[in-house]
Motif scaffolding. Sequence first.
Motif, PDB file in Angstrom:
ATOM      1  N   SER A 158      -9.991  39.605  52.070  1.00 15.60           N
ATOM      2  CA  SER A 158      -8.756  39.144  52.625  1.00 15.60           C
ATOM      3  C   SER A 158      -7.704  39.991  52.345  1.00 15.60           C
ATOM      4  O   SER A 158      -6.834  40.134  53.179  1.00 15.60           O
ATOM      5  CB  SER A 158      -8.580  38.001  52.147  1.00 15.60           C
ATOM      6  OG  SER A 158      -8.550  37.813  50.666  1.00 15.60           O
ATOM      7  N   LEU A 159      -7.969  40.923  51.215  1.00 17.90           N
ATOM      8  CA  LEU A 159      -6.782  42.051  50.897  1.00 17.90           C
ATOM      9  C   LEU A 159      -7.192  43.402  51.153  1.00 17.90           C
ATOM     10  O   LEU A 159      -6.403  44.360  50.727  1.00 17.90           O
ATOM     11  CB  LEU A 159      -6.457  41.864  49.527  1.00 17.90           C
ATOM     12  CG  LEU A 159      -5.557  40.441  49.168  1.00 17.90           C
ATOM     13  CD1 LEU A 159      -5.301  40.333  47.842  1.00 17.90           C
ATOM     14  CD2 LEU A 159      -4.366  40.242  50.013  1.00 17.90           C
ATOM     15  N   TYR A 187       0.879  38.202  53.226  1.00 21.77           N
ATOM     16  CA  TYR A 187       0.061  37.390  52.809  1.00 21.77           C
ATOM     17  C   TYR A 187       0.645  36.180  51.977  1.00 21.77           C
ATOM     18  O   TYR A 187       1.550  36.265  51.075  1.00 21.77           O
ATOM     19  CB  TYR A 187      -1.130  37.797  51.870  1.00 21.77           C
ATOM     20  CG  TYR A 187      -1.706  38.900  52.496  1.00 21.77           C
ATOM     21  CD1 TYR A 187      -2.924  39.232  53.370  1.00 21.77           C
ATOM     22  CD2 TYR A 187      -1.266  40.484  52.234  1.00 21.77           C
ATOM     23  CE1 TYR A 187      -3.623  40.214  53.607  1.00 21.77           C
ATOM     24  CE2 TYR A 187      -1.710  41.404  52.832  1.00 21.77           C
ATOM     25  CZ  TYR A 187      -2.889  41.282  53.375  1.00 21.77           C
ATOM     26  OH  TYR A 187      -3.713  42.682  54.032  1.00 21.77           O
ATOM     27  N   TRP A 221      -8.117  32.223  49.100  1.00 19.76           N
ATOM     28  CA  TRP A 221      -6.885  32.535  48.202  1.00 19.76           C
ATOM     29  C   TRP A 221      -5.889  33.319  48.891  1.00 19.76           C
ATOM     30  O   TRP A 221      -4.693  32.881  48.471  1.00 19.76           O
ATOM     31  CB  TRP A 221      -7.557  33.498  47.075  1.00 19.76           C
ATOM     32  CG  TRP A 221      -8.213  32.973  46.144  1.00 19.76           C
ATOM     33  CD1 TRP A 221      -8.682  31.485  46.101  1.00 19.76           C
ATOM     34  CD2 TRP A 221      -8.950  33.674  44.869  1.00 19.76           C
ATOM     35  NE1 TRP A 221      -9.598  31.464  44.931  1.00 19.76           N
ATOM     36  CE2 TRP A 221      -9.584  32.397  44.233  1.00 19.76           C
ATOM     37  CE3 TRP A 221      -8.773  34.799  44.282  1.00 19.76           C
ATOM     38  CZ2 TRP A 221     -10.349  32.754  43.009  1.00 19.76           C
ATOM     39  CZ3 TRP A 221      -9.565  34.975  43.231  1.00 19.76           C
ATOM     40  CH2 TRP A 221     -10.275  33.854  42.529  1.00 19.76           C
ATOM     41  N   TRP A 222      -5.914  34.069  50.068  1.00 25.27           N
ATOM     42  CA  TRP A 222      -5.031  34.666  50.560  1.00 25.27           C
ATOM     43  C   TRP A 222      -4.955  34.627  52.113  1.00 25.27           C
ATOM     44  O   TRP A 222      -6.169  34.784  52.779  1.00 25.27           O
ATOM     45  CB  TRP A 222      -5.041  36.251  50.355  1.00 25.27           C
ATOM     46  CG  TRP A 222      -4.846  36.356  48.789  1.00 25.27           C
ATOM     47  CD1 TRP A 222      -5.789  36.770  47.897  1.00 25.27           C
ATOM     48  CD2 TRP A 222      -3.595  36.659  48.044  1.00 25.27           C
ATOM     49  NE1 TRP A 222      -5.224  37.014  46.457  1.00 25.27           N
ATOM     50  CE2 TRP A 222      -3.889  36.908  46.818  1.00 25.27           C
ATOM     51  CE3 TRP A 222      -2.193  36.298  48.597  1.00 25.27           C
ATOM     52  CZ2 TRP A 222      -2.931  36.871  45.771  1.00 25.27           C
ATOM     53  CZ3 TRP A 222      -1.459  36.700  47.431  1.00 25.27           C
ATOM     54  CH2 TRP A 222      -1.693  36.815  46.102  1.00 25.27           C
ATOM     55  N   ASN A 223      -3.998  34.373  52.817  1.00 28.03           N
ATOM     56  CA  ASN A 223      -4.192  33.963  54.257  1.00 28.03           C
ATOM     57  C   ASN A 223      -2.825  34.949  54.981  1.00 28.03           C
ATOM     58  O   ASN A 223      -1.705  34.666  54.571  1.00 28.03           O
ATOM     59  CB  ASN A 223      -3.453  32.726  54.608  1.00 28.03           C
ATOM     60  CG  ASN A 223      -3.490  32.265  55.913  1.00 28.03           C
ATOM     61  OD1 ASN A 223      -3.933  33.058  56.758  1.00 28.03           O
ATOM     62  ND2 ASN A 223      -2.935  31.116  56.329  1.00 28.03           N
ATOM     63  N   GLU A 224      -3.263  35.939  55.722  1.00 27.98           N
ATOM     64  CA  GLU A 224      -2.609  36.942  56.345  1.00 27.98           C
ATOM     65  C   GLU A 224      -1.595  36.277  57.148  1.00 27.98           C
ATOM     66  O   GLU A 224      -1.853  35.562  58.113  1.00 27.98           O
ATOM     67  CB  GLU A 224      -3.358  38.010  56.958  1.00 27.98           C
ATOM     68  CG  GLU A 224      -2.462  39.129  57.367  1.00 27.98           C
ATOM     69  CD  GLU A 224      -2.973  40.236  57.958  1.00 27.98           C
ATOM     70  OE1 GLU A 224      -2.545  41.182  58.500  1.00 27.98           O
ATOM     71  OE2 GLU A 224      -4.460  40.481  57.820  1.00 27.98           O
ATOM     72  N   ASP A 240       3.207  34.954  46.994  1.00 32.93           N
ATOM     73  CA  ASP A 240       2.737  35.620  48.313  1.00 32.93           C
ATOM     74  C   ASP A 240       3.016  36.949  47.841  1.00 32.93           C
ATOM     75  O   ASP A 240       3.240  37.495  46.923  1.00 32.93           O
ATOM     76  CB  ASP A 240       3.649  35.045  49.625  1.00 32.93           C
ATOM     77  CG  ASP A 240       3.575  33.640  49.484  1.00 32.93           C
ATOM     78  OD1 ASP A 240       2.496  32.740  49.297  1.00 32.93           O
ATOM     79  OD2 ASP A 240       4.597  32.868  49.634  1.00 32.93           O
ATOM     80  N   ILE A 272      -0.430  35.033  39.451  1.00 34.44           N
ATOM     81  CA  ILE A 272      -1.232  34.748  40.810  1.00 34.44           C
ATOM     82  C   ILE A 272      -1.607  33.338  40.647  1.00 34.44           C
ATOM     83  O   ILE A 272      -1.874  32.662  41.682  1.00 34.44           O
ATOM     84  CB  ILE A 272      -1.929  35.749  41.052  1.00 34.44           C
ATOM     85  CG1 ILE A 272      -1.367  37.337  41.399  1.00 34.44           C
ATOM     86  CG2 ILE A 272      -2.794  35.592  42.300  1.00 34.44           C
ATOM     87  CD1 ILE A 272      -2.160  38.374  41.505  1.00 34.44           C
ATOM     88  N   ASN A 314      -5.023  31.193  43.815  1.00 27.07           N
ATOM     89  CA  ASN A 314      -6.216  31.184  43.628  1.00 27.07           C
ATOM     90  C   ASN A 314      -7.221  29.669  43.497  1.00 27.07           C
ATOM     91  O   ASN A 314      -8.191  29.696  42.827  1.00 27.07           O
ATOM     92  CB  ASN A 314      -6.636  31.974  42.252  1.00 27.07           C
ATOM     93  CG  ASN A 314      -6.419  33.212  42.452  1.00 27.07           C
ATOM     94  OD1 ASN A 314      -5.468  33.802  43.393  1.00 27.07           O
ATOM     95  ND2 ASN A 314      -6.774  34.121  41.734  1.00 27.07           N
ATOM     96  N   GLY A 345      -0.354  33.241  49.280  1.00 23.95           N
ATOM     97  CA  GLY A 345      -1.550  32.997  48.376  1.00 23.95           C
ATOM     98  C   GLY A 345      -1.220  31.338  47.939  1.00 23.95           C
ATOM     99  O   GLY A 345      -0.174  30.766  48.237  1.00 23.95           O
TER     100      GLY A 345
END
Length: 606
Positions: A254-255, A288, A300-303, A276, A215, A293, A290
């Motif tokens: 975010s997760l 998501y 760090w994560w965008n849906e 991702d 990741i 990080n 990624g």
Amino acid sequence: MISFLIFMMIMLSSIIIIVFAGIGSASTSRARSELGGLPSEGRFNHISLADINKDDYLDIIVGAGGYPGNEPGGLYVYLNQNGKSFTDASTGLPGSGKNYFGSVQVIDIDKDSDLDIIAAYESQWSKGDNKGIGIWLGNGGSSWSAANSPTNSGSFDSAFCADINNDGNLDLIGGSSRGLYAWQGAHSGSSLSWTEVRDGLPTSNEYTGVNLGDINNDGRLDIAAGSYSSRGISIYLCSSTGGISWSEGHKDTSLKHNGNTFDMCFVDFNDDSNLDLVASLRGGVKAYLGNGNSGSRDSWWNEISSGLPTADDYYQIAVEDINNDDKLDIGCNFQVWSNTGSMSNSESYSWQEIELDVTLSEAIGMAIGDLNNDDHMDIVGCGWDSGVKAKTLALGVEQYHFIRGTVLDKATGAPLSGAIVRTDKGDYETKTNANGEYELNVRDSSYQLTIILSGYKEALKLTEVSGSDLTVDFQLIEETNKPESKFTLSGTLTDSATGEPISNVVVTVQPGGVSTKTNELGKYTLLITNGSYILSYSLSGYQSDSLNVEINGDSIIKDFTLSSTTADGLDGDGSKDDGGLPFMEIPIIIFAVVIAILIFSRKKRK
């Protein structure tokens, strides 16, 4: 004036480029055929695809699931028979009974070039007899042998194997009813050795889905784990080299989501070298992007879940480019969502369901792969009480349509069953049913259809499939021992430009291969029996062609005109010219016109 003309030249060139670039075909969603040899009932949980016996065809590996009293139970391998059907090759694997599996993975653990199987025994809910994680080594064929497993206790919903710390040995993680587990592998051939490395991982709560991926781009594999207790997805980073230990990889929300998480898959949707994530849950499917990080934890994560389902239970995730548009699509529960977003703009990501003309009741497991080596992805699914189903698809930019028809006895009009119907290209073949009916789902093109049935004369017809379904019926003539009457097929061939007769044209009918040449008056004569034929003609310097001919108790005349290969926009080799200017010459011509206008304007002012 000059500036205006140059501007108009650029705009016209741009318009031409846009128009030509926009020409294309829409995606289709035809299911072509269902492959046989798979169980049509029974409860199954999880599917993997891999080429077990090295014949270049993907095989199916599936784990049965259930609750007490539900059959079949067991772990099964079905070998692909040239993309047409499957045969069972499960010798040595747990069979029917209380053997229930939450996940199945196929990978070469002992490095002997033969694929092996790792499967998680889901015993808590099913009350199965076996527990822990099972490992079976393959021999590249149809039998399997059990190998040393890191644990034979506890209930595991999922397991995943990969080389976490880059030491050349495969390691293993498991999601259980008592938290997350990890084992470091140290193997010598088929002798497998495992050491628990659980420091930093949770020791409570149930984790139903696990996966490994780098990741944060540090060269070590990290864990993504889905919780069954409405905790969403947890990330645990591998935080040491050599040995293995873990640290929680995020504290943000975010997760996090409400609802049990069942499965997840690492991918790279936008080709930015950052992993991702796709997850299935009780309440839909989420995706998501990624960023490796980087930056603050909450970024760090965008849906990117727009267009994905937001209700109902979804289980095993499959991600592939199913429609050949160079973008990864998502499959789950025997459904597929096409990636319709921009590869470079996460805010524009969206998904659109592809309407498949195939269903599977209570679908749970799903895998995507090219089962028949036709360069189109196919789907395999398994369900709760609905067995295992493999369906070849025809998704993509090319169009597919059906050729349907009926095959009858010409003398009696009775339907003929069991007649083989095949095309001359594309490896499309089927047989007529009890009503003499057949159906082929083929790529749009021209085909020669052949009908073969013992006791009857072979029949052929030319067809053109273009933009719509096609009906092509046949009437077969029964074979007899007595000589059949022959009839005359004759005609005259002339030049389409001059009207003059053409000699020495080879005229042939199939089946039978009877042929002749035209005389100096352009005339030909053939003697053939009743039946359906393809009449073709060819001569160097002229276009070759063919057509269907039906002889039905009488002689017929077929006249033709032939076109020269150097006329009507044809090149000397017979290939078709586009009849217009080459595309790249259009802007040059526009430029020349503008220059001419400028010169004329200047002379006029003088």
